[in-house]
Motif scaffolding. Structure first.
Motif, PDB file in Angstrom:
ATOM      1  N   ASP A 169      89.885  26.804  49.091  1.00 39.33           N
ATOM      2  CA  ASP A 169      90.457  28.135  49.307  1.00 39.33           C
ATOM      3  C   ASP A 169      91.694  28.075  50.201  1.00 39.33           C
ATOM      4  OD1 ASP A 169      88.647  29.405  47.698  1.00 39.33           O
ATOM      5  OD2 ASP A 169      87.247  29.821  49.321  1.00 39.33           O
ATOM      6  N   LEU A 170      91.611  27.233  51.221  1.00 40.72           N
ATOM      7  CA  LEU A 170      92.772  27.100  52.109  1.00 40.72           C
ATOM      8  C   LEU A 170      93.956  26.504  51.342  1.00 40.72           C
ATOM      9  CD1 LEU A 170      93.794  27.447  55.006  1.00 40.72           C
ATOM     10  CD2 LEU A 170      93.090  25.103  55.461  1.00 40.72           C
ATOM     11  N   LEU A 171      93.689  25.514  50.537  1.00 38.02           N
ATOM     12  CA  LEU A 171      94.770  24.908  49.748  1.00 38.02           C
ATOM     13  C   LEU A 171      95.360  25.933  48.784  1.00 38.02           C
ATOM     14  CD1 LEU A 171      93.332  21.351  48.984  1.00 38.02           C
ATOM     15  CD2 LEU A 171      95.054  21.992  50.666  1.00 38.02           C
ATOM     16  N   LYS A 172      94.497  26.791  48.255  1.00 38.02           N
ATOM     17  CA  LYS A 172      94.987  27.842  47.367  1.00 38.02           C
ATOM     18  C   LYS A 172      95.943  28.765  48.111  1.00 38.02           C
ATOM     19  CE  LYS A 172      91.225  28.477  44.161  1.00 38.02           C
ATOM     20  NZ  LYS A 172      90.005  29.261  43.937  1.00 38.02           N
ATOM     21  N   GLN A 173      95.581  29.051  49.342  1.00 36.92           N
ATOM     22  CA  GLN A 173      96.448  29.923  50.148  1.00 36.92           C
ATOM     23  C   GLN A 173      97.804  29.275  50.387  1.00 36.92           C
ATOM     24  OE1 GLN A 173      93.533  30.795  53.423  1.00 36.92           O
ATOM     25  NE2 GLN A 173      94.348  32.839  53.154  1.00 36.92           N
ATOM     26  N   PHE A 174      97.791  27.988  50.683  1.00 44.03           N
ATOM     27  CA  PHE A 174      99.066  27.282  50.873  1.00 44.03           C
ATOM     28  C   PHE A 174      99.873  27.295  49.573  1.00 44.03           C
ATOM     29  CE2 PHE A 174      97.191  25.483  54.713  1.00 44.03           C
ATOM     30  CZ  PHE A 174      98.286  25.392  55.547  1.00 44.03           C
ATOM     31  N   ARG A 175      99.198  27.029  48.468  1.00 41.30           N
ATOM     32  CA  ARG A 175      99.886  26.986  47.178  1.00 41.30           C
ATOM     33  C   ARG A 175     100.496  28.356  46.869  1.00 41.30           C
ATOM     34  NH1 ARG A 175      95.799  24.670  44.525  1.00 41.30           N
ATOM     35  NH2 ARG A 175      96.366  22.669  45.401  1.00 41.30           N
ATOM     36  N   ALA A 176      99.712  29.387  47.122  1.00 35.83           N
ATOM     37  CA  ALA A 176     100.212  30.738  46.859  1.00 35.83           C
ATOM     38  C   ALA A 176     101.414  31.039  47.742  1.00 35.83           C
ATOM     39  CB  ALA A 176      99.102  31.755  47.114  1.00 35.83           C
ATOM     40  N   HIS A 177     101.348  30.572  48.966  1.00 35.11           N
ATOM     41  CA  HIS A 177     102.460  30.810  49.888  1.00 35.11           C
ATOM     42  C   HIS A 177     103.730  30.137  49.376  1.00 35.11           C
ATOM     43  CE1 HIS A 177     104.444  31.433  53.789  1.00 35.11           C
ATOM     44  NE2 HIS A 177     104.937  30.220  53.609  1.00 35.11           N
ATOM     45  N   TYR A 178     103.612  28.912  48.950  1.00 38.14           N
ATOM     46  CA  TYR A 178     104.801  28.182  48.487  1.00 38.14           C
ATOM     47  C   TYR A 178     105.299  28.729  47.153  1.00 38.14           C
ATOM     48  CZ  TYR A 178     103.857  24.882  52.222  1.00 38.14           C
ATOM     49  OH  TYR A 178     103.646  24.313  53.455  1.00 38.14           O
ATOM     50  N   LEU A 179     104.377  29.155  46.308  1.00 38.36           N
ATOM     51  CA  LEU A 179     104.799  29.685  45.007  1.00 38.36           C
ATOM     52  C   LEU A 179     105.463  31.046  45.151  1.00 38.36           C
ATOM     53  CD1 LEU A 179     101.827  28.660  42.681  1.00 38.36           C
ATOM     54  CD2 LEU A 179     104.143  27.741  42.713  1.00 38.36           C
ATOM     55  N   SER A 180     105.050  31.788  46.163  1.00 40.00           N
ATOM     56  CA  SER A 180     105.633  33.126  46.347  1.00 40.00           C
ATOM     57  C   SER A 180     107.084  33.031  46.808  1.00 40.00           C
ATOM     58  CB  SER A 180     104.806  33.914  47.360  1.00 40.00           C
ATOM     59  OG  SER A 180     104.967  33.345  48.641  1.00 40.00           O
ATOM     60  N   GLY A 181     107.479  31.882  47.295  1.00 40.77           N
ATOM     61  CA  GLY A 181     108.865  31.706  47.725  1.00 40.77           C
ATOM     62  C   GLY A 181     109.218  32.441  48.994  1.00 40.77           C
ATOM     63  N   GLN A 182     108.211  32.714  49.791  1.00 34.45           N
ATOM     64  CA  GLN A 182     108.473  33.411  51.052  1.00 34.45           C
ATOM     65  C   GLN A 182     109.277  32.509  51.978  1.00 34.45           C
ATOM     66  OE1 GLN A 182     104.800  34.666  52.785  1.00 34.45           O
ATOM     67  NE2 GLN A 182     104.247  35.950  51.038  1.00 34.45           N
ATOM     68  N   LYS A 183     110.154  33.158  52.704  1.00 34.97           N
ATOM     69  CA  LYS A 183     110.982  32.390  53.645  1.00 34.97           C
ATOM     70  C   LYS A 183     110.273  32.204  54.988  1.00 34.97           C
ATOM     71  CE  LYS A 183     114.505  32.051  50.878  1.00 34.97           C
ATOM     72  NZ  LYS A 183     114.830  30.742  50.279  1.00 34.97           N
ATOM     73  N   THR A 184     109.212  32.960  55.173  1.00 36.78           N
ATOM     74  CA  THR A 184     108.501  32.842  56.452  1.00 36.78           C
ATOM     75  C   THR A 184     107.763  31.509  56.511  1.00 36.78           C
ATOM     76  OG1 THR A 184     106.602  33.949  55.479  1.00 36.78           O
ATOM     77  CG2 THR A 184     108.147  35.316  56.705  1.00 36.78           C
ATOM     78  N   SER A 185     107.457  31.113  57.729  1.00 40.31           N
ATOM     79  CA  SER A 185     106.789  29.828  57.894  1.00 40.31           C
ATOM     80  C   SER A 185     105.307  29.967  57.557  1.00 40.31           C
ATOM     81  CB  SER A 185     106.958  29.334  59.325  1.00 40.31           C
ATOM     82  OG  SER A 185     106.146  30.097  60.173  1.00 40.31           O
ATOM     83  N   VAL A 186     104.668  28.842  57.512  1.00 43.33           N
ATOM     84  CA  VAL A 186     103.241  28.847  57.194  1.00 43.33           C
ATOM     85  C   VAL A 186     102.398  28.965  58.465  1.00 43.33           C
ATOM     86  CG1 VAL A 186     103.393  27.584  55.043  1.00 43.33           C
ATOM     87  CG2 VAL A 186     103.289  26.337  57.201  1.00 43.33           C
ATOM     88  N   ALA A 187     103.028  29.424  59.529  1.00 40.74           N
ATOM     89  CA  ALA A 187     102.308  29.517  60.806  1.00 40.74           C
ATOM     90  C   ALA A 187     101.080  30.407  60.696  1.00 40.74           C
ATOM     91  CB  ALA A 187     103.226  30.046  61.891  1.00 40.74           C
ATOM     92  N   ALA A 188     101.145  31.387  59.803  1.00 38.19           N
ATOM     93  CA  ALA A 188      99.991  32.276  59.641  1.00 38.19           C
ATOM     94  C   ALA A 188      98.767  31.538  59.127  1.00 38.19           C
ATOM     95  CB  ALA A 188     100.347  33.412  58.688  1.00 38.19           C
ATOM     96  N   LEU A 189      99.002  30.427  58.473  1.00 39.64           N
ATOM     97  CA  LEU A 189      97.872  29.669  57.926  1.00 39.64           C
ATOM     98  C   LEU A 189      97.334  28.648  58.919  1.00 39.64           C
ATOM     99  CD1 LEU A 189      99.194  29.133  54.300  1.00 39.64           C
ATOM    100  CD2 LEU A 189      97.402  30.678  55.054  1.00 39.64           C
ATOM    101  N   ARG A 190      97.971  28.584  60.061  1.00 36.98           N
ATOM    102  CA  ARG A 190      97.521  27.617  61.060  1.00 36.98           C
ATOM    103  C   ARG A 190      96.125  27.983  61.580  1.00 36.98           C
ATOM    104  NH1 ARG A 190      99.239  22.619  63.584  1.00 36.98           N
ATOM    105  NH2 ARG A 190      97.357  22.219  64.748  1.00 36.98           N
TER     106      ARG A 190
END
Lengths: 84, 246
Positions: free
Chosen positions: B179-200
């Motif tokens: 599930d966590l990997l899915k969240q990372f994948r979704a984040h990168y696929l969405s093309g958001q410019k924000t950092s992944v700090a929220a997933l930390r």
């Protein structure tokens, strides 16, 4: 005939006694595993004190605090704990 | 007379066998499940909780409550002697604002800062002439020790094969990792410019859960994972490395 009746009378109670413990899975490793899973899923339990196997990857766990959960693996391969 | 005697013997044996079963002590191993393993998300209304429901990081951010950092500071999942090293930053107030990376990097920096402090104190007792070479040697040794190469495949294998975690627990953890990997994948696929700090935060939570499960029964693996935490985060937080790894 009389001998058969007596043999049955002797065997059946022992068979019942032997069947009883096999239904309850009190393997400490399993209890620990179920305790960890229930905690991992964020459910109140404290400690699993007994478990009964209901099928493959399907157990009924009784917690120290009185809660009972059915812990099983669903069709999607996810571990599920359902409060009973 | 014979049947009566037989029945008497039967009853005696039954009573004895029942007593034997009752006497079996319920040997329960004290659970090592940590208080840090906090409820991840609200379960369904029917009382069913499915492993690894995707953590809702947005919801957690709205509340402003960070679960991982307090857990990290209150109950460090560090094993053995390392606990002393990271226990020191536990003096940080538990209700420090939920700046996960900052708090985490603080712990890491404190942990990393400890060995150099030790080495700097050591040469103080040494003669002045021999100070420089030993200092260099110590620093080199510390640098070599602090950055062990991350072997993800070996780590995975060790996690799969460890007996410290049961089958159900491994499966539940696997669900949560997916599930966590899915969240990372979704984040990168969405093309958001924000950092992944929220997933930390969910990442830290997951690591803490793993450490809590391992620290008693397989401390060496727990130590390895604890030491690899930043390296794993480095892979997850870098889209290129993440895509290469996944």
């Amino acid at each position: 005939m009389n001998t058969r009746v007596w043999a049955a009378a002797l065997i059946l109670p022992f068979a019942a006694l032997a069947a009883g413990p096999s239904m309850a899975a009190d393997d400490p490793a399993l209890l620990k595993d179920l305790t960890a899973v229930i905690a991992l899923l964020g459910l109140p339990c404290g400690q699993v004190v007994s478990a009964r196997r209901q099928g493959d990857n399907d157990h009924l766990a009784a917690c120290k605090d009185g809660n009972r959960y059915r812990v099983f693996v669903n069709a999607e391969g996810r571990v599920v704990a359902r409060k009973q | 007379m014979h049947p009566v005697r037989t029945i008497g013997v039967l009853l005696l044996v039954l009573t004895a066998s029942c007593a034997g079963i009752k006497a079996a002590p319920p040997v329960i191993v004290a659970p090592t499940v940590p208080p840090a393993v906090a409820p991840t998300a609200d379960g369904p209304s029917d009382g069913t909780t499915v492993a690894a429901e995707p953590p809702r990081s947005e919801a957690k951010q709205e509340t402003g409550v960070s679960m991982a950092p307090p857990a990290a500071t209150r109950q460090p999942p560090v094993i053995g002697k390392e606990a002393a090293t990271i226990e020191a930053p536990a003096a940080v107030p538990a209700d420090v604002p939920a700046d996960v990376p900052a708090a985490h990097s603080k712990i890491q920096s404190d942990a990393k800062a400890a060995p150099p402090a030790h080495t700097s104190a050591k040469p103080a007792a040494a003669p002045i002439g021999s100070e420089q070479p030993s200092k260099h040697e110590d620093l080199a040794a510390v640098a070599g020790k602090a950055e062990p190469p991350l072997d993800m495949a070996a780590l995975k294998t060790r996690l799969r094969e460890t007996r410290a975690i049961g089958v159900f627990t491994k499966l539940a953890l696997q669900n949560q990792v997916d599930d966590l990997l899915k969240q990372f994948r979704a984040h990168y696929l969405s093309g958001q410019k924000t950092s992944v700090a929220a997933l930390r935060q969910p990442f830290d939570m997951l690591i803490l859960k793993v450490l809590a499960l391992l620290q008693d029964s397989d401390p060496s693996l727990a130590k390895t994972i604890s030491g690899s935490r930043e390296a794993i985060w480095g892979i997850l937080a870098d889209p290129v490395k993440f895509n290469a790894a996944s």
